[in-house]
Design a protein around this motif. Sequence first.
Motif, PDB file in Angstrom:
ATOM      1  N   ALA A   1       0.873  -0.988   0.005  1.00 53.51           N
ATOM      2  CA  ALA A   1      -0.072  -0.254  -0.212  1.00 53.51           C
ATOM      3  C   ALA A   1       1.546   0.974   0.170  1.00 53.51           C
ATOM      4  O   ALA A   1       1.782   1.308   0.589  1.00 53.51           O
ATOM      5  CB  ALA A   1      -1.039  -0.179   1.686  1.00 53.51           C
ATOM      6  N   ALA A   2       0.083   2.701  -0.455  1.00 53.67           N
ATOM      7  CA  ALA A   2       1.011   3.283  -0.529  1.00 53.67           C
ATOM      8  C   ALA A   2       0.265   4.221  -0.261  1.00 53.67           C
ATOM      9  O   ALA A   2      -1.192   4.047  -0.603  1.00 53.67           O
ATOM     10  CB  ALA A   2       1.665   3.556  -1.877  1.00 53.67           C
ATOM     11  N   TYR A   3       0.721   5.997   1.089  1.00 59.25           N
ATOM     12  CA  TYR A   3      -0.987   6.435   0.504  1.00 59.25           C
ATOM     13  C   TYR A   3      -0.110   7.899   0.692  1.00 59.25           C
ATOM     14  O   TYR A   3       1.547   8.328   1.026  1.00 59.25           O
ATOM     15  CB  TYR A   3      -0.768   6.838   2.314  1.00 59.25           C
ATOM     16  N   GLY A   4       0.070   9.102   0.369  1.00 61.59           N
ATOM     17  CA  GLY A   4       0.413  10.506  -0.144  1.00 61.59           C
ATOM     18  C   GLY A   4       0.005  11.117   1.066  1.00 61.59           C
ATOM     19  O   GLY A   4      -1.237  10.969   1.749  1.00 61.59           O
ATOM     20  N   TRP A   5       0.253  12.662   1.196  1.00 61.86           N
ATOM     21  CA  TRP A   5       0.050  13.487   1.973  1.00 61.86           C
ATOM     22  C   TRP A   5      -1.201  14.385   1.243  1.00 61.86           C
ATOM     23  O   TRP A   5      -1.488  14.144   0.218  1.00 61.86           O
ATOM     24  CB  TRP A   5       1.201  14.238   2.879  1.00 61.86           C
ATOM     25  N   SER A   6      -2.001  15.065   1.884  1.00 61.53           N
ATOM     26  CA  SER A   6      -3.066  15.753   0.986  1.00 61.53           C
ATOM     27  C   SER A   6      -2.581  16.653   0.144  1.00 61.53           C
ATOM     28  O   SER A   6      -1.826  17.469   0.757  1.00 61.53           O
ATOM     29  CB  SER A   6      -4.094  15.948   2.583  1.00 61.53           C
ATOM     30  N   PRO A   7      -3.243  16.618  -0.756  1.00 62.66           N
ATOM     31  CA  PRO A   7      -2.587  17.852  -1.450  1.00 62.66           C
ATOM     32  C   PRO A   7      -3.382  19.386  -1.213  1.00 62.66           C
ATOM     33  O   PRO A   7      -3.118  20.540  -1.442  1.00 62.66           O
ATOM     34  CB  PRO A   7      -3.422  17.945  -2.599  1.00 62.66           C
ATOM     35  N   GLY A   8      -4.430  19.338   0.083  1.00 64.38           N
ATOM     36  CA  GLY A   8      -5.032  20.025   0.748  1.00 64.38           C
ATOM     37  C   GLY A   8      -3.669  20.843   1.519  1.00 64.38           C
ATOM     38  O   GLY A   8      -4.166  22.039   2.037  1.00 64.38           O
ATOM     39  N   ASP A   9      -2.703  19.775   1.947  1.00 65.57           N
ATOM     40  CA  ASP A   9      -2.208  20.468   3.493  1.00 65.57           C
ATOM     41  C   ASP A   9      -1.036  20.546   2.127  1.00 65.57           C
ATOM     42  O   ASP A   9       0.020  20.817   2.213  1.00 65.57           O
ATOM     43  CB  ASP A   9      -1.500  18.678   3.902  1.00 65.57           C
ATOM     44  N   PRO A  10      -0.985  22.670   3.048  1.00 65.61           N
ATOM     45  CA  PRO A  10       0.560  23.059   2.304  1.00 65.61           C
ATOM     46  C   PRO A  10       2.085  22.529   2.437  1.00 65.61           C
ATOM     47  O   PRO A  10       3.120  22.926   2.283  1.00 65.61           O
ATOM     48  CB  PRO A  10      -0.072  24.882   3.174  1.00 65.61           C
ATOM     49  N   ASP A  11       1.720  21.641   3.927  1.00 67.53           N
ATOM     50  CA  ASP A  11       2.696  21.816   4.164  1.00 67.53           C
ATOM     51  C   ASP A  11       3.508  20.428   3.977  1.00 67.53           C
ATOM     52  O   ASP A  11       4.723  19.556   3.269  1.00 67.53           O
ATOM     53  CB  ASP A  11       3.393  21.146   5.629  1.00 67.53           C
TER      54      ASP A  11
ATOM     55  N   GLN B   1      -3.287  24.311  11.056  1.00 65.36           N
ATOM     56  CA  GLN B   1      -2.501  23.716  10.765  1.00 65.36           C
ATOM     57  C   GLN B   1      -2.022  22.173  11.434  1.00 65.36           C
ATOM     58  O   GLN B   1      -1.654  21.221  11.017  1.00 65.36           O
ATOM     59  CB  GLN B   1      -1.559  24.086  10.127  1.00 65.36           C
ATOM     60  N   ALA B   2      -1.882  22.539  13.000  1.00 62.31           N
ATOM     61  CA  ALA B   2      -1.224  21.573  13.764  1.00 62.31           C
ATOM     62  C   ALA B   2      -2.225  21.533  15.180  1.00 62.31           C
ATOM     63  O   ALA B   2      -1.899  22.334  15.450  1.00 62.31           O
ATOM     64  CB  ALA B   2       0.116  21.554  14.660  1.00 62.31           C
ATOM     65  N   PRO B   3      -3.575  20.911  15.230  1.00 65.44           N
ATOM     66  CA  PRO B   3      -4.565  20.755  16.355  1.00 65.44           C
ATOM     67  C   PRO B   3      -4.213  20.457  17.355  1.00 65.44           C
ATOM     68  O   PRO B   3      -5.066  20.676  18.188  1.00 65.44           O
ATOM     69  CB  PRO B   3      -5.837  21.233  15.821  1.00 65.44           C
TER      70      PRO B   3
END
Length: 144
Positions: free
Chosen positions: A15-25, A137-139
């Motif tokens: 499996a492979a996962y990516g970080w959200s495109p909406g995440d500026p970081d 961003q980091a709740p």
Amino acid sequence: MKIPDWPDDTPLPVAAYGWSPGDPDAKSKDWWPQGITTYYDVTGLDGTRMMVSWYNKDEAKGARVALIDRRAANPRYHYIKLVTAKPNGNEYTAELIRGLHAGGLAWYRNRLYVTDSEQNALLVFNTDDIFPSGDPQAPWALPP
């Protein structure tokens, strides 16, 4: 299954996962993922939740972990700042742990063990102490 930019001569992961495109970081070159630990490490049960530690070369940004929930079709995650809690009257104020290079990571029961390769130290965090940080961003924030 073809994963974009995955080298052709490397076996594909299960499996492979990516970080959200909406995440500026997610596209930033400032944050570097480091260690990883799973819920299985905590309980010996299903490892559908995991934590990934992150390091930032800018000491003023501190360090963080991403808490990832892989139970949904599209995994969700939230960042948790690694902080110290400073007394402020009857409450506490979170201050980033500056210069922390959150490298290795282990999660056992309600303890999160984070290695600091800059200071040659091991920090121990109690996950029961997570509190809202007020930062969208980091709740969440976690003091040792």
